[in-house]
Design an enzyme around this catalytic site. Structure first.
Site, PDB file in Angstrom:
ATOM      1  N   ASP A   1       0.865  -1.181   0.000  1.00 53.77           N
ATOM      2  CA  ASP A   1       0.000   0.000   0.000  1.00 53.77           C
ATOM      3  C   ASP A   1       0.905   1.234   0.000  1.00 53.77           C
ATOM      4  O   ASP A   1       2.126   1.118   0.067  1.00 53.77           O
ATOM      5  CB  ASP A   1      -0.967  -0.028   1.193  1.00 53.77           C
ATOM      6  CG  ASP A   1      -0.257   0.064   2.526  1.00 53.77           C
ATOM      7  OD1 ASP A   1       0.972   0.262   2.560  1.00 53.77           O
ATOM      8  OD2 ASP A   1      -0.938  -0.067   3.555  1.00 53.77           O
TER       9      ASP A   1
ATOM     10  N   CYS B   1      -7.675 -27.580   6.720  1.00 50.76           N
ATOM     11  CA  CYS B   1      -6.398 -26.927   7.062  1.00 50.76           C
ATOM     12  C   CYS B   1      -5.652 -27.743   8.125  1.00 50.76           C
ATOM     13  O   CYS B   1      -6.205 -28.668   8.720  1.00 50.76           O
ATOM     14  CB  CYS B   1      -6.645 -25.492   7.533  1.00 50.76           C
ATOM     15  SG  CYS B   1      -7.170 -25.346   9.255  1.00 50.76           S
TER      16      CYS B   1
ATOM     17  N   CYS C   1      -7.532 -27.815  11.485  1.00 51.66           N
ATOM     18  CA  CYS C   1      -8.749 -28.627  11.558  1.00 51.66           C
ATOM     19  C   CYS C   1      -8.474 -30.119  11.377  1.00 51.66           C
ATOM     20  O   CYS C   1      -9.241 -30.953  11.851  1.00 51.66           O
ATOM     21  CB  CYS C   1      -9.755 -28.137  10.534  1.00 51.66           C
ATOM     22  SG  CYS C   1     -10.397 -26.502  10.945  1.00 51.66           S
TER      23      CYS C   1
ATOM     24  N   HIS D   1      -6.160 -21.310  10.576  1.00 52.41           N
ATOM     25  CA  HIS D   1      -7.491 -21.739  10.145  1.00 52.41           C
ATOM     26  C   HIS D   1      -8.264 -20.580   9.514  1.00 52.41           C
ATOM     27  O   HIS D   1      -8.868 -20.748   8.451  1.00 52.41           O
ATOM     28  CB  HIS D   1      -8.322 -22.324  11.294  1.00 52.41           C
ATOM     29  CG  HIS D   1      -9.766 -22.370  10.941  1.00 52.41           C
ATOM     30  ND1 HIS D   1     -10.287 -23.321  10.080  1.00 52.41           N
ATOM     31  CD2 HIS D   1     -10.772 -21.500  11.213  1.00 52.41           C
ATOM     32  CE1 HIS D   1     -11.562 -23.048   9.869  1.00 52.41           C
ATOM     33  NE2 HIS D   1     -11.889 -21.951  10.542  1.00 52.41           N
TER      34      HIS D   1
HETATM   35 ZN   LIG Z   1      -9.461 -25.102   9.356  1.00 51.43          ZN
END
Ligand SMILES: [Zn+2]
Length: 368
Positions: free
Chosen positions: A89, A303, A306, A332
């Protein structure tokens, strides 16, 4: 031409943006590496989560450690160990969002107090171009005036005027080899001012165009409506970047209205508050109902968090303020938002974005 639209579905587009460090499939969610780091995550994890491009903050990198040091160490890619595309930016957003540090906004540039040491500093179009050239990002952004929501029309009008004046100068300023430069439009949700800004900035023929000055505190429906009429005003053959949105509902809102790129600190910020973004809405891991919950944060997510850890374990880490809680939640949340974005891209290609969006919204509104 660095951008190709490969599919459309209503106003939504799928495409590819070619940069000096690789291609970016769009729509693209850009994780924010404010201080040359996506907080708590290793670059390989960020890539594995599905990120194709990162955002770096010129303001922070200019003050710490400084663009000259980064340039001496081979540029921002080498410095932070990320060889994929990077967008920087201009630093303007930080200057204007830290309003009590603003000293003067003049034709020449903006003067402010650095949050690091309180010393007066100045950003001009030429200077932010020079900083971004030294950082060596793939995409540099123009310096703009970004007022908060609800300012008087005269202030918005002045923001549009200065933003065009600065963009005109920055277009002729220094850039790194192969660096793309994006222009930013202002005007909040004032139709006349926004279309004036779009006409003036589009006439400067940048490599891409951003809607700035939205998602700065105005009500969400007003923002969504503005994107609906403002996005189609931007040149159709260039990428359109909506600055500063990253909640799943917001991502779906702007993609459906023709936005190709967006960024937000939300995944890691939510991680710091013990919150998980999931396909069944937001989970506050501090909630006692997760104390013995053996399930993953999100059953639909694959992921690294998880596939291995339970809600009960992550809740324990959050409550004990373990560093791993921040890492697992950030990983996650980032994976989830990147999955939403990829899912939208696939849906656009299949001509079923409306169904995908409806299904996502329905699930996210249900109780986890
Ligand atoms: Zn996840």
């Amino acid at each position: 031409m660095s951008f190709t639209v490969t599919a459309t579905d209503g106003a939504a587009r799928a495409g590819v943006l070619r940069t000096a460090h690789g291609d970016v499939p769009t729509p693209a969610f850009m994780p924010v590496g404010t201080k040359a780091s996506v907080k708590s995550l290793h670059p390989d994890e960020v890539r594995e989560a599905g990120a194709a491009i990162l955002l770096g903050n010129t303001y922070h990198l200019h003050f710490r450690p400084g663009e000259d040091l980064i340039a001496d160490l081979g540029g921002l890619h080498a410095f932070m160990g990320w060889d994929g595309p990077i967008l920087t930016d201009s630093g303007g957003f930080q200057v204007f969002s830290l309003r009590d540090t603003l000293l003067a906004v003049e034709d020449e540039g903006v003067t402010f107090r650095s949050v690091y040491d309180g010393q007066a500093a100045r950003f001009t179009a030429e200077q932010v171009a020079g900083i971004q050239a030294k950082l060596g990002s793939d995409i540099a952004m123009c310096l703009d005036v970004c007022p908060p929501a609800g300012v008087p029309r005269a202030e918005l009008e002045e923001a549009v005027r200065l933003t065009t004046a600065w963009a005109t100068r920055q277009r002729e300023a220094e850039r790194a080899p192969g660096q793309l430069v994006f222009g930013i439009t202002q005007g909040a949700s004032d139709r006349d001012l926004r279309s004036r800004s779009v006409q003036e900035i589009a006439a400067l023929d940048f490599d891409g165009f951003a809607l700035g000055g939205l998602s700065v505190g105005e009500p969400r429906p007003e923002m969504v409506e503005a994107v609906e009429w403002a996005a189609p005003m931007l040149p159709a053959d260039r990428p359109r970047y909506f600055m500063g949105i990253g909640d799943p509902e917001g991502i779906l809102d702007v993609i459906a209205r023709g936005i190709d790129m967006f960024d937000c600190v939300l995944p890691t910020r939510m991680g710091r508050t013990g919150t998980a973004l999931t396909s069944q809405g937001r989970l506050n891991l501090r909630n006692a109902r997760f104390a013995r919950d053996p399930g993953p944060l999100d059953e639909r997510c694959s992921c690294q968090t998880c596939s291995r850890f339970s809600r009960a374990y992550i809740r324990h880490l959050v409550n004990q303020q373990e560093l791993l809680a921040l890492r697992l939640l950030s990983l996650h949340n980032l994976s989830f938002l990147l999955d939403v974005t990829t899912g939208a891209r696939t849906a656009i290609e299949a001509g079923r974005l409306a169904e995908f969006t409806l299904e996502m919204r329905r699930r996210m509104a249900s109780e986890a």
